[in-house]
Scaffold this active site. Structure first.
Site, PDB file in Angstrom:
ATOM      1  N   THR A  90       0.824  -1.208   0.000  1.00 37.40           N
ATOM      2  CA  THR A  90       0.000   0.000   0.000  1.00 37.40           C
ATOM      3  C   THR A  90       0.863   1.265   0.000  1.00 37.40           C
ATOM      4  O   THR A  90       0.343   2.368   0.158  1.00 37.40           O
ATOM      5  CB  THR A  90      -0.940   0.036   1.224  1.00 37.40           C
TER       6      THR A  90
ATOM      7  N   LYS B   8      10.347  -0.832   1.797  1.00 34.90           N
ATOM      8  CA  LYS B   8       8.890  -0.711   1.647  1.00 34.90           C
ATOM      9  C   LYS B   8       8.274  -0.799   3.033  1.00 34.90           C
ATOM     10  O   LYS B   8       8.877  -1.345   3.959  1.00 34.90           O
ATOM     11  CB  LYS B   8       8.323  -1.782   0.721  1.00 34.90           C
ATOM     12  N   GLY B   9       7.062  -0.293   3.158  1.00 34.18           N
ATOM     13  CA  GLY B   9       6.370  -0.411   4.444  1.00 34.18           C
ATOM     14  C   GLY B   9       5.622   0.852   4.777  1.00 34.18           C
ATOM     15  O   GLY B   9       6.199   1.929   4.864  1.00 34.18           O
ATOM     16  N   VAL B  10       4.326   0.732   4.961  1.00 34.79           N
ATOM     17  CA  VAL B  10       3.529   1.906   5.309  1.00 34.79           C
ATOM     18  C   VAL B  10       2.518   1.610   6.403  1.00 34.79           C
ATOM     19  O   VAL B  10       2.084   2.485   7.124  1.00 34.79           O
ATOM     20  CB  VAL B  10       2.781   2.471   4.079  1.00 34.79           C
ATOM     21  N   GLY B  11       2.130   0.353   6.546  1.00 40.38           N
ATOM     22  CA  GLY B  11       1.168  -0.007   7.583  1.00 40.38           C
ATOM     23  C   GLY B  11       1.612  -1.295   8.236  1.00 40.38           C
ATOM     24  O   GLY B  11       2.560  -1.928   7.790  1.00 40.38           O
TER      25      GLY B  11
ATOM     26  N   THR C 228      12.471  -4.359  11.158  1.00 37.52           N
ATOM     27  CA  THR C 228      11.412  -3.553  10.562  1.00 37.52           C
ATOM     28  C   THR C 228      10.953  -4.090   9.222  1.00 37.52           C
ATOM     29  O   THR C 228      11.654  -4.856   8.595  1.00 37.52           O
ATOM     30  CB  THR C 228      11.899  -2.128  10.315  1.00 37.52           C
TER      31      THR C 228
ATOM     32  N   ASN D 124      -7.316   0.605   4.956  1.00 39.53           N
ATOM     33  CA  ASN D 124      -7.283  -0.651   5.703  1.00 39.53           C
ATOM     34  C   ASN D 124      -8.618  -1.330   5.910  1.00 39.53           C
ATOM     35  O   ASN D 124      -8.673  -2.496   6.288  1.00 39.53           O
ATOM     36  CB  ASN D 124      -6.624  -0.418   7.063  1.00 39.53           C
TER      37      ASN D 124
END
Lengths: 397, 397
Positions: free
Chosen positions: B158, B179-182, B190, B392
Site C-alpha cells: 500500500t 517498503k512499508g507503510v502499515g 522492521t 485498511n
C-alpha cells in the site's frame, strides 16, 4: 437473581430511594446542561477507583482524598473541561466547586466526589460557574428534579447518547450513570461511571464488589488505547432499602457494569459496531487479557472489522506482536470469527463470504485459544472508522 | 564524511559496483511487477535483523537461517502476499522460491534471503510464480536490468511511492531499497529494507553497524503500533570498492537508515505529515523511547496533528498513561510544539494561533523533557487520517 429490566414499563430508571439529581448550565459549553449533582438525603457508604494516569487532574486528586473516607454521599460532574494541567488555579477551582456543592447540600465537603472530563489544559470558566452555583443555592433542593438520564446527558462530551443502567437486588436497586467514548482505555478504573444504590452495605463489601466488577468490565474496555487523566468509578450506598446479600449485590453490580461497558464500547468515538475478543487457554487471566487487548486495540483489526473485511490474518499479527508472551506457540493457537474457525483450518472461499456477512453485523466476536492453560478473558472495543478521525481531528477549538 | 546526495545529477541511485537488479510480474497482483531480486556478482558479507513476531512467516524463518551464515549475496522479494500462516505448504513454497532464485543466479541457496509482505493467510500463487521463474531462468542475467527505484517499486504494497536512499563512504557506496507503510511498528527489526554496498567489511563490523543503526532509526518508527510478521532489514557488502573505515561506514549506514525511516513515516498509510517526538531528560534511552512511543502512537495525538488542532493536553495524557514510569513527576515535565512551550507555561490565545500554523506544516515536532536524567530518544510517526481507515477497511479482497 438480577434482573436486566428493573422497570417493567421499559422506561428509563428513576433514582433509588433517598437519591436525587440536579443538572444545570454553567457555561462550560455553549448550550445544554453541563453541571450535574447526584446526592443521597442521608449518610452513605462508598467505594471508588480512579485513573492511574501520572497526570491525574485536581478533580481526581481531591476525590481520591474524599473517597478514602468511604462515606461519599454526593457526586458532582463538570462536563467539557477536564481541569487537568491547569496548575494551582485548577486545584483551587476544583476545591471551590466542591465547597459550593457541599454548601447547597448541607453536607461536609469530604462527602462530595467531583468528576471532570473534557479538554485538558484549559482553566475552568469560574466566571460563569460560580454565578450558576449562586442561583442553584437560592433554589436549594427544589432544583433537584433531574432523572438519571438527565444527569447522564449532562455528563456527555463527545458521547452520542446518555448511558444509564439499573438492576435490582432484593428490595434494593442499583442505578448507574456513565460517560466516555474516547481517550478510553481504562486502567485501574475508567471514564466516569457512578452507581447509586439504596442497599445497605459495609464499605469493605462495597469495595470488594466494585474492584471485582471493574476488573472484568471497565478494565476490559478499550476504544483507543488512550487512558484518560480523569477516569473515576464510584458506588454510593445509602441503605434506604436495608441490607442485601453482599454476594448477590456483587453479582448485580458486575452485571450492571458490564451493561455500561457494552454501552460505552458501542458508543466509542466513530464506532459502528461492538468488537468482543475472548482469549482462552492462556497461562492465566492476565495473559489472556494482554493478548485480547492486543487484538482489540490493533488498528488493522479494527479497520478490518469496520470494513467487514475477512482479513483474519491481522488477528494472528496482533497475537504475534505480544513478543513477551514467549510460551505462545503458533502451532497450538486457534482463531474463530463467530463460530467459524479461520486458523489453523484455512477458510474456503465461500467461508470467507460467510465471514463478511458475520462482520457486517452490529457485534463481531473473535475467539482465540492459546492451548497453554485455562486462563480466559473477554475484552470489549469497537471498530475504527473515519468518524473517529473527524471527531478527534477538530475537538478543542 | 557522508553525503546525502551521492549522485550529483540529483537523479535516482544506481547500484553499487557488482550489484544488479531484476523485477518481473509473477501474478501476485493483478498488474505491475511484484517479484524482485538484487544480487551481487561476487561473494559478500552480510548482517540482518528480523521481526520478533511470534507469527513470523516461513520467509523470515528461512532467511533467519540463511542470514546466520553472514554470507548472503542476494535478496528476493515477493510483494502483496506475506506467505504467513500458510502451514507446511507455505514453508515449501518459500523454499521453492529460494531454490529457483539460487538456480538463476548460480549461487548456493543459503546465500539467498527471501522477503515477503502483504496479506496473511493466503497461499502463494505458485501456479503463476513458477512459470515466471522458468521464463526468467531462460533469460538469465540478461533479465537483470532493474534500477534500485524499480526494485523498490516492485516491493510496494500500500506504499504510495518507492523508497530508495544512498550514501557514500570513501570510494564505497551504500544503496538501499525499502517498503512499508502499515502494520508498521518495527520491533527489533522492521518492514523490508535492504542495503547494498560495495564496501569491504567484516560480518562483525556489518552486524555492529546494522544493529546500532536499526535501534535508533527503524526501531524508533511507528505508524500504527502493529508489528509485522515479515519485518526484515539486511545489509550486503560485496567489497568491490575495497575496505572502508568501519566507524565511518556505521555513521553513513545510520544516516541512510534515518533517511529511509523518514520516508517510511511520511508515507505511512493515510499520512499527510511526519510526526517527530523527542523525549529528553529521561532516566535512560529506553525510558525516553517508551514515553516518546506513547506520544507518537496515541490516536488522539495523531488525530490532533492531522487536524492541526492545538490540543496539547493530549500529549500530557499520553505521557500520563505510561503508568509504569513512576519516576515521572508532572511538576518537572515540559512540553514544546516546535519552539513553543505549551506546558507548564500555558500558551496564550494568540500562541494557540501560532501552534495551529506550526501544525499545518508537513512536519510536526513535539519535544518533551522529563527532568529526571540525561536519556534521550527521538521517534518517528505520522498523523492518523480518514485515509488510513479507507486503505485498511478494504484491503484483502
Amino acid at each position: 437473581m438480577t434482573h436486566n429490566h428493573a422497570f417493567p414499563a421499559g422506561g428509563e430508571p428513576t433514582w433509588p430511594t433517598g437519591f436525587r439529581g440536579y443538572t444545570g448550565h454553567g457555561g462550560l459549553r455553549d448550550s445544554g446542561d453541563d453541571i450535574s449533582i447526584v446526592a443521597s438525603d442521608r449518610p452513605a457508604t462508598s467505594a471508588a477507583v480512579f485513573t492511574r494516569s501520572l497526570f491525574a487532574g485536581p478533580a481526581v486528586l481531591l476525590s481520591r482524598k474524599h473517597a478514602a473516607g468511604r462515606g461519599l454521599r454526593a457526586v458532582t460532574t463538570l462536563a467539557q473541561n477536564a481541569n487537568v494541567a491547569t496548575g494551582r488555579r485548577g486545584e483551587e477551582n476544583a476545591a471551590e466547586v466542591v465547597r459550593r456543592v457541599a454548601g447547597i447540600l448541607g453536607v461536609p465537603e469530604g462527602e462530595v466526589l467531583i468528576g471532570s472530563t473534557g479538554v485538558i489544559g484549559r482553566p475552568l470558566p469560574m466566571s460563569t460557574i460560580l454565578p450558576h452555583f449562586d442561583r442553584t443555592a437560592e433554589r436549594g433542593l427544589a432544583a433537584f428534579t433531574a432523572a438519571p438520564r438527565d444527569v447522564a446527558r449532562a455528563m456527555m462530551t463527545t458521547d452520542t447518547r446518555p448511558k444509564t443502567a439499573s438492576r435490582t437486588v432484593g428490595r434494593a436497586r442499583l442505578v448507574a450513570v456513565a460517560k466516555g467514548v474516547g481517550m478510553l482505555e481504562p486502567d485501574m478504573a475508567t471514564m466516569l461511571a457512578y452507581v447509586f444504590t439504596d442497599a445497605a452495605l459495609s464499605p469493605a463489601d462495597l469495595d470488594t464488589a466494585l474492584r471485582g466488577a471493574v476488573d472484568r468490565t471497565f478494565n476490559c474496555l478499550s476504544v483507543d488505547t488512550d487512558t484518560s487523566t480523569s477516569d473515576t468509578v464510584a458506588v454510593i450506598a445509602n441503605g434506604a432499602a436495608g441490607p442485601v446479600d453482599p454476594a448477590l449485590f456483587a453479582e448485580a453490580l458486575a452485571d450492571l457494569c458490564l451493561d455500561l461497558t457494552l454501552q460505552l464500547a458501542s458508543d466509542g468515538e466513530g464506532a459502528t459496531k461492538l468488537l468482543r475478543v475472548t482469549v482462552g487457554g492462556a497461562r492465566d487471566h492476565a495473559q489472556a487479557k494482554r493478548v485480547a487487548k492486543s487484538v482489540v486495540n490493533s488498528p488493522l483489526v479494527k479497520t478490518a472489522v469496520h470494513g467487514a473485511d475477512p482479513n483474519w490474518g491481522r488477528v494472528l499479527m496482533a497475537i504475534g506482536k505480544c513478543t513477551d508472551e514467549t510460551d505462545i506457540d503458533p502451532a497450538r493457537v486457534t482463531v474463530k470469527f463467530g463460530d467459524t474457525e479461520v486458523y489453523p483450518e484455512e477458510p474456503e472461499v465461500d467461508t470467507l463470504g460467510q465471514l463478511v456477512d458475520l462482520m457486517r453485523g452490529d457485534e463481531v466476536d473473535i475467539a482465540v485459544t492459546l492451548g497453554i492453560g485455562t486462563g480466559e478473558a473477554t475484552v470489549y472495543g469497537c471498530d475504527l472508522s473515519a468518524d473517529y478521525i473527524r471527531v478527534n481531528a477538530d475537538y478543542t477549538s
